[in-house]
Design an enzyme around this catalytic site. Structure first.
Site, mmCIF file in Angstrom:
data_model
loop_
_atom_site.group_PDB
_atom_site.id
_atom_site.type_symbol
_atom_site.label_atom_id
_atom_site.label_comp_id
_atom_site.label_asym_id
_atom_site.label_seq_id
_atom_site.Cartn_x
_atom_site.Cartn_y
_atom_site.Cartn_z
ATOM 1 N N VAL A 125 7.323 4.433 10.120
ATOM 2 C CA VAL A 125 7.755 2.289 10.002
ATOM 3 C C VAL A 125 8.580 2.440 8.393
ATOM 4 O O VAL A 125 8.676 1.379 9.092
ATOM 5 C CB VAL A 125 6.812 1.602 9.451
ATOM 6 C CG1 VAL A 125 5.913 1.695 11.125
ATOM 7 C CG2 VAL A 125 5.712 2.049 8.791
ATOM 8 N N SER A 127 10.770 4.940 5.352
ATOM 9 C CA SER A 127 11.246 6.033 5.048
ATOM 10 C C SER A 127 12.146 5.436 3.856
ATOM 11 O O SER A 127 12.908 4.897 3.516
ATOM 12 C CB SER A 127 11.627 6.364 6.427
ATOM 13 O OG SER A 127 11.972 7.867 5.464
ATOM 14 N N ALA A 128 11.350 6.304 2.963
ATOM 15 C CA ALA A 128 11.736 5.986 1.942
ATOM 16 C C ALA A 128 12.514 7.361 0.627
ATOM 17 O O ALA A 128 12.002 8.318 1.738
ATOM 18 C CB ALA A 128 11.586 5.007 0.191
ATOM 19 N N SER A 129 12.576 7.550 -0.310
ATOM 20 C CA SER A 129 13.394 9.213 -1.069
ATOM 21 C C SER A 129 11.838 9.937 -1.346
ATOM 22 O O SER A 129 12.309 11.020 -1.680
ATOM 23 C CB SER A 129 13.924 8.401 -2.663
ATOM 24 O OG SER A 129 13.044 7.824 -3.028
ATOM 25 N N ILE A 130 11.029 9.696 -1.750
ATOM 26 C CA ILE A 130 9.554 9.813 -2.082
ATOM 27 C C ILE A 130 8.566 10.490 -0.886
ATOM 28 O O ILE A 130 8.101 11.242 -0.932
ATOM 29 C CB ILE A 130 8.871 9.761 -3.082
ATOM 30 C CG1 ILE A 130 10.237 9.429 -4.210
ATOM 31 C CG2 ILE A 130 7.970 10.657 -3.683
ATOM 32 C CD1 ILE A 130 10.636 10.715 -5.003
ATOM 33 N N ALA A 131 8.504 8.824 0.033
ATOM 34 C CA ALA A 131 7.438 9.297 1.275
ATOM 35 C C ALA A 131 8.214 8.558 2.036
ATOM 36 O O ALA A 131 9.580 7.858 1.733
ATOM 37 C CB ALA A 131 6.537 8.988 0.680
ATOM 38 N N LYS A 151 1.382 6.810 4.222
ATOM 39 C CA LYS A 151 1.686 7.348 3.281
ATOM 40 C C LYS A 151 2.283 9.456 2.622
ATOM 41 O O LYS A 151 0.621 9.505 1.970
ATOM 42 C CB LYS A 151 2.341 6.327 1.791
ATOM 43 C CG LYS A 151 3.648 6.760 1.122
ATOM 44 C CD LYS A 151 3.684 5.989 -0.061
ATOM 45 C CE LYS A 151 5.159 5.890 -1.210
ATOM 46 N NZ LYS A 151 4.787 4.914 -2.448
ATOM 47 N N ASP A 286 8.751 -1.185 -9.624
ATOM 48 C CA ASP A 286 10.220 -0.845 -8.581
ATOM 49 C C ASP A 286 10.120 -2.355 -7.562
ATOM 50 O O ASP A 286 9.638 -1.360 -6.434
ATOM 51 C CB ASP A 286 9.376 1.087 -8.128
ATOM 52 C CG ASP A 286 10.651 1.465 -7.298
ATOM 53 O OD1 ASP A 286 11.784 1.072 -7.123
ATOM 54 O OD2 ASP A 286 10.038 2.558 -6.897
#
Length: 522
Positions: A125, A127-131, A151, A286
């Site tokens: 659902v 998606s980011a840079s780390i997970a 996550k 963040d």
């Protein structure tokens, strides 16, 4: 060698996506325009500049994606087309294969996916840079089915981050050695702080602990929801927590149509930030729009929902008190006190003249008071303060870098929600209440309660211990013990004097206020 290869990779990406052309095209000098036409010969750069910048940052990895996320919140500094594209980095980074996510989960729990979750949605659902995040259903200890968000860490992140950080450490060393401002800016310490935060973000158990701490801290505020962590299902590369249902804060029109009070939402965001910073010394660092939603549920309508707790900032009691005094003096336009605080803290050389620093700070800050947020830019204020700090050799404080970044995020968020928000007047009452709590009678009473068990034990024993020491043959060890006892007694006397004088002053103040009230002068 690895740093050199990484540097060449960055250069290749810059040329591939024409970022050199994006930079040079902003200049209007004829020779620069000619150079731009020359360097773009033979390269196909049909895509819009914002898309090219986003794709370049995505291909360079998580550090550069995070940089793009910060820039996306600064619509006052970025052209709209670039800001819109960079906003896609907040939660729409291309996902990795769901089969890899499932394999990571099964490896972490050492059992099949079906034994871990009642159900699991293969399609992520977010998606980011780390997970990336998948929705699932779990069964808790009481046997109840609970909606959950899972996550999963991206595979192979550590080597990529380490390469970029090694390059940043090397560049920071160059800056420190070659730049005239190197010692003052402390680039190596700043990068070391960034290094710690990024490596912490790769441990999802640490993120779960951050979420649990923020949830406890925010329980009494009733302005923000923090998801519950399911500790039985947390591993370093898998984090399972309560699924939250809300509307992304970037969808302002949808929130307004649902009846959310947008100006109040903006003010609440400022309150949450200052509460986390000055009351708790533990803040979500963040806070880009991809990590913030708003609840439309009847029981929690209009409250914030915080997500993604990989990066948090912490402040010591000294940092909190120093910053609060600075902010309070700033909001009162007491620039002399701001200058004095900089000298007292050692941020500027002790030889600095207070009146000169006061005048420089006034020239930077005074033009921005009594204006709505749409007419000011905290980024520009910080830039001018940075120029002033260079003149007065102000040393950068690495432990406050995250706070400065988060403050810029808050301003960007406030600008998006309510351009009429007066950031200063919203924050001022909170800080004044906090200062009264820290420096007034309540602080004295708290410290007395904390220290009372210790003094209750020491005070009755002091006369006997001193008599025993004086009646024995003195030696160096006993002399040292005697000195320690005398020091403790002096400290006790000072505490008792503070209690007596503070109590007398407090009572006298109440009597004066009562007298003035009767005279209708207060």
């Amino acid at each position: 060698m690895r740093r050199l290869l990484r540097g060449l990779t960055i250069l290749r990406v810059v040329l591939r996506y024409g970022l050199d052309e994006v930079v040079l095209s902003n200049f209007r000098h004829p020779w620069l325009l000619t150079l731009t036409r020359i360097i773009t010969l033979g390269r196909r750069l049909e895509a819009p500049r914002g898309e090219r910048l986003r794709l370049a940052l995505e291909s360079l990895g998580p550090i550069f994606v995070k940089f793009g996320q910060v820039l996306s919140t600064r619509r006052d500094l970025m052209p709209p087309d670039i800001a819109d594209e960079l906003a896609l980095l907040q939660d729409r980074v291309p996902p990795f294969d769901p089969a890899i996510a499932i394999a990571t989960i099964e490896r972490a729990f050492r059992r099949p996916l079906e034994e871990v979750f009642v159900s699991f949605e293969r399609q992520p659902v977010a998606s980011a840079s780390i997970a990336q995040v998948h929705f699932a259903v779990i069964r808790d200890r009481e046997g109840r089915e609970r909606q959950a968000a899972v996550k999963v860490l991206r595979p192979g992140m550590l080597p990529v981050i380490d390469k970029d950080l090694a390059l940043m450490h090397m560049m920071a060393g160059w800056v420190e050695r070659l730049s005239a401002d190197g010692k003052r800016l402390k680039p190596r310490q700043v990068v070391a702080e960034f290094d710690n935060y990024l490596h912490d973000e790769l441990d999802l158990v640490r993120e779960a602990a951050n979420a649990a701490q923020l949830r406890r801290n925010m329980q009494g505020l009733d302005l923000v929801l923090i998801p519950e962590v399911f500790w039985d299902l947390c591993r370093p590369d898998v984090l399972v927590m309560e699924r939250m249902n809300g509307v992304p804060i970037s969808q302002v029109e949808r929130l307004r149509e649902a009846g959310v009070d947008i100006p109040k939402l903006a003010r609440d965001g400022v309150t949450i930030f200052f509460t986390q910073v000055f009351r708790d010394g533990f803040f979500h660092a963040d806070m880009h729009p991809g990590n913030i939603q708003v609840s439309l549920d009847a029981a929690s309508f209009g409250r914030y929902i915080s997500l993604d707790f990989g990066i948090v900032g912490t402040l010591t009691e000294y940092d909190k008190e120093y910053l609060a005094q600075n902010f309070t003096a700033f909001f009162r336009r007491d620039y002399k006190r701001v200058a004095e605080l900089h000298i007292e803290s050692g941020w500027v050389p002790p030889s600095t003249r207070v009146n000169e620093l006061e005048s420089a700070i006034r020239a930077v800050c005074e033009p921005y008071f009594d204006r709505p947020l749409k007419e000011i830019s905290l980024g520009m204020v910080l830039l001018r303060l940075f120029q002033t700090s260079r003149r007065f050799q102000v040393e950068i404080q690495p432990q406050l870098v995250l706070l400065q970044k988060t403050l810029l995020n808050i301003e960007g968020l406030g600008r998006q929600l309510d351009p009429e928000l007066d950031l200063w007047s919203t924050a001022k009452p909170f800080l004044e209440r906090w200062m009264l709590d820290q420096l007034g009678p309540q602080r004295l009473w708290r410290e007395l309660r904390m220290e009372s068990p210790r003094y209750a034990k020491i005070l009755p024993e002091l006369p006997r211990l001193m008599f025993d020491l004086l009646s024995q043959r003195p030696d160096k060890a006993r002399e040292q013990q005697l000195q320690e006892l005398l020091t403790e007694q002096r400290r006790t006397n000072r505490l008792l004097q503070s209690l007596i004088y503070g109590g007398m002053g407090f009572v006298l103040g109440l009597l004066v206020m009562q007298w003035l009230t009767r005279l209708r002068l207060f």
